[in-house]
Scaffold this motif. Structure first.
Motif, PDB file in Angstrom:
ATOM      1  N   UNK A 122      13.759  51.533 -43.267  1.00 14.69           N
ATOM      2  CA  UNK A 122      14.825  52.655 -43.370  1.00 14.69           C
ATOM      3  C   UNK A 122      16.189  52.438 -43.149  1.00 14.69           C
ATOM      4  N   UNK A 123      16.405  51.199 -42.634  1.00 12.11           N
ATOM      5  CA  UNK A 123      17.845  50.672 -42.366  1.00 12.11           C
ATOM      6  C   UNK A 123      18.473  49.554 -43.408  1.00 12.11           C
ATOM      7  N   UNK A 124      19.669  49.857 -43.890  1.00  9.40           N
ATOM      8  CA  UNK A 124      20.145  48.872 -45.025  1.00  9.40           C
ATOM      9  C   UNK A 124      19.978  47.507 -44.179  1.00  9.40           C
ATOM     10  N   UNK A 125      19.553  46.473 -44.964  1.00  6.58           N
ATOM     11  CA  UNK A 125      19.383  45.044 -44.357  1.00  6.58           C
ATOM     12  C   UNK A 125      20.775  44.492 -44.199  1.00  6.58           C
ATOM     13  N   UNK A 126      21.997  44.747 -44.761  1.00  9.00           N
ATOM     14  CA  UNK A 126      23.147  44.416 -44.439  1.00  9.00           C
ATOM     15  C   UNK A 126      23.581  44.601 -43.247  1.00  9.00           C
ATOM     16  N   UNK A 127      23.271  46.038 -42.662  1.00  5.63           N
ATOM     17  CA  UNK A 127      23.712  46.619 -41.476  1.00  5.63           C
ATOM     18  C   UNK A 127      22.932  45.682 -40.271  1.00  5.63           C
ATOM     19  N   UNK A 128      21.895  45.566 -40.596  1.00  8.24           N
ATOM     20  CA  UNK A 128      20.928  44.652 -39.542  1.00  8.24           C
ATOM     21  C   UNK A 128      21.470  43.220 -39.444  1.00  8.24           C
ATOM     22  N   UNK A 129      21.988  42.804 -40.561  1.00 12.43           N
ATOM     23  CA  UNK A 129      22.453  41.486 -40.363  1.00 12.43           C
ATOM     24  C   UNK A 129      23.990  41.259 -39.626  1.00 12.43           C
ATOM     25  N   UNK A 130      24.345  42.367 -39.711  1.00 14.06           N
ATOM     26  CA  UNK A 130      26.053  42.497 -39.060  1.00 14.06           C
ATOM     27  C   UNK A 130      25.626  42.589 -37.541  1.00 14.06           C
ATOM     28  N   UNK A 131      24.535  43.256 -37.409  1.00 15.36           N
ATOM     29  CA  UNK A 131      24.118  43.207 -36.132  1.00 15.36           C
ATOM     30  C   UNK A 131      23.550  41.801 -35.328  1.00 15.36           C
TER      31      UNK A 131
END
Length: 208
Positions: free
Chosen positions: A7-16
């Motif tokens: 449910x979370x955009x992959x690029x947002x996880x990558x940025x974290x």
């Protein structure tokens, strides 16, 4: 749209700094053109199939060159026959009455917008009844047997007098084992120029 993980955009996880293993998918890259290169930045133009995760493609290109790479910007130039030159920019959208006029000049006939979708043409009388909730039988829709066979389970559009009436699927309907049309959306009203104005969810099932 961006690929999501739980449910979370992959690029947002990558940025974290959160690593996730994305599922592999088969895609087609029809064209990959280097537009500009000013180290360490490269500008590419890509023509690809639906489902291509361009951020992953950038990482793959970097890895292929023995280095690392990521996107700094991403812009969609076209979808099918529609290009960004057909779109309105943020300045246009803030221009009040002028914006309204521009919006009306950019409206696309929904039948044309769905030109890729198989079509069934029905009578104006049946269209009026469908818009009032009538559940049509396949025989009433006058669909050829070959057409039904080719589009089984696929989305099809229903058209009357050049206007979009409904979008749905041909196949088993209503759980009764009979072949029918299952409507996913019925368009209940139109502009005078046949552009769709709105619609509502429909749950009708046409038994055979």
């Amino acid at each position: 749209s961006a690929v999501k993980h739980q449910g979370v955009r992959a690029y947002k996880l990558a940025r974290k700094g959160v690593h996730v293993d994305l599922k592999k998918r088969a895609v087609n890259i029809f064209e990959l053109e280097l537009i500009d290169y000013q180290a360490p930045y490269a500008t590419l133009k890509i023509r690809c199939s639906a489902g291509t995760y361009v951020r992953a493609l950038a990482a793959d290109l970097g890895e292929a060159m023995g280095n690392a790479a990521h996107l700094t910007a991403l812009r969609r130039l076209s979808v099918g026959s529609y290009t960004c030159t057909d779109a309105l920019n943020s300045v246009d959208l803030k221009s009040g009455a002028a914006c309204r006029e521009k919006l009306f000049t950019r409206l696309i006939d929904p039948v044309k917008a769905l030109e890729w979708m198989p079509s069934i043409t029905i009578s104006a009388e049946l269209a009026d009844r469908m818009r009032l909730g009538y559940q049509p039988k396949m025989a009433e829709m006058d669909a050829e047997a070959d057409f039904v066979s080719r589009t089984q389970g696929c989305l099809v559009k229903v058209v009357a007098d050049g206007s979009l009436v409904a979008v749905g699927r041909l196949g088993e309907a209503g759980g009764n084992g009979k072949s029918g049309f299952t409507g996913e959306r019925v368009f209940t009203s139109c502009f005078s120029n046949n552009y769709s104005k709105g619609g509502k969810k429909s749950g009708f099932n046409g038994g055979g």
